[in-house]
Scaffold this motif. Structure first.
Motif, mmCIF file in Angstrom:
data_model
loop_
_atom_site.group_PDB
_atom_site.id
_atom_site.type_symbol
_atom_site.label_atom_id
_atom_site.label_comp_id
_atom_site.label_asym_id
_atom_site.label_seq_id
_atom_site.Cartn_x
_atom_site.Cartn_y
_atom_site.Cartn_z
ATOM 1 N N GLY A 26 -26.130 -47.440 -70.830
ATOM 2 C CA GLY A 26 -25.155 -47.471 -71.926
ATOM 3 C C GLY A 26 -23.959 -48.341 -71.598
ATOM 4 O O GLY A 26 -23.468 -49.091 -72.446
ATOM 5 N N ASP A 27 -23.498 -48.258 -70.355
ATOM 6 C CA ASP A 27 -22.390 -49.105 -69.920
ATOM 7 C C ASP A 27 -22.798 -50.578 -69.959
ATOM 8 O O ASP A 27 -22.017 -51.440 -70.380
ATOM 9 N N SER A 28 -24.017 -50.864 -69.536
ATOM 10 C CA SER A 28 -24.507 -52.246 -69.554
ATOM 11 C C SER A 28 -24.640 -52.761 -70.980
ATOM 12 O O SER A 28 -24.293 -53.906 -71.272
ATOM 13 N N LEU A 29 -25.151 -51.907 -71.866
ATOM 14 C CA LEU A 29 -25.267 -52.298 -73.266
ATOM 15 C C LEU A 29 -23.892 -52.642 -73.835
ATOM 16 O O LEU A 29 -23.716 -53.672 -74.491
ATOM 17 N N THR A 30 -22.928 -51.791 -73.557
ATOM 18 C CA THR A 30 -21.573 -52.023 -74.049
ATOM 19 C C THR A 30 -20.978 -53.303 -73.480
ATOM 20 O O THR A 30 -20.380 -54.106 -74.214
ATOM 21 N N ALA A 31 -21.147 -53.525 -72.189
ATOM 22 C CA ALA A 31 -20.616 -54.733 -71.558
ATOM 23 C C ALA A 31 -21.261 -55.990 -72.144
ATOM 24 O O ALA A 31 -20.579 -56.975 -72.439
ATOM 25 N N GLY A 32 -22.574 -55.956 -72.329
ATOM 26 C CA GLY A 32 -23.264 -57.111 -72.907
ATOM 27 C C GLY A 32 -22.842 -57.356 -74.345
ATOM 28 O O GLY A 32 -22.663 -58.499 -74.770
ATOM 29 N N LEU A 33 -22.658 -56.299 -75.099
ATOM 30 C CA LEU A 33 -22.205 -56.404 -76.480
ATOM 31 C C LEU A 33 -20.806 -57.025 -76.551
ATOM 32 O O LEU A 33 -20.565 -57.951 -77.329
ATOM 33 N N ILE A 34 -19.909 -56.544 -75.724
ATOM 34 C CA ILE A 34 -18.543 -57.082 -75.699
ATOM 35 C C ILE A 34 -18.564 -58.545 -75.260
ATOM 36 O O ILE A 34 -17.883 -59.385 -75.857
ATOM 37 N N TYR A 35 -19.346 -58.860 -74.228
ATOM 38 C CA TYR A 35 -19.463 -60.258 -73.794
ATOM 39 C C TYR A 35 -19.937 -61.131 -74.955
ATOM 40 O O TYR A 35 -19.361 -62.187 -75.224
#
Length: 75
Positions: A26-35
């Motif tokens: 979930g953290d990775s998904l959020t980071a990729g989305l923000i990027y």
């Protein structure tokens, strides 16, 4: 991942092929989305980066993937 605005809803299917551990996905998904949002200012493109980051994390036993980088996301 689902995105809804005033005119439509869009469903983005997971691209994960192998799930080893869900911790950190979930953290990775959020980071990729923000990027993706900051880089392209396009929600559809951002979703693709978020799903790619989550898929890489799901396939790993590590919570934080040291090899997670932009070139991995684009593959």
């Amino acid at each position: 991942l689902c995105h809804t605005d005033a005119s439509k809803s869009t469903y983005y299917k997971s691209i994960a092929k192998c799930i080893t551990d869900v911790t950190g996905a979930g953290d990775s998904l959020t980071a990729g989305l923000i990027y993706g949002l900051l880089r392209y200012d396009d929600f559809s493109q951002a979703c693709k980066y978020g799903l790619a980051a989550a898929a890489i994390t799901l396939a790993s036993k590590d919570t934080v993937i040291s090899s997670l980088n932009i070139s991995n996301l684009q593959d």
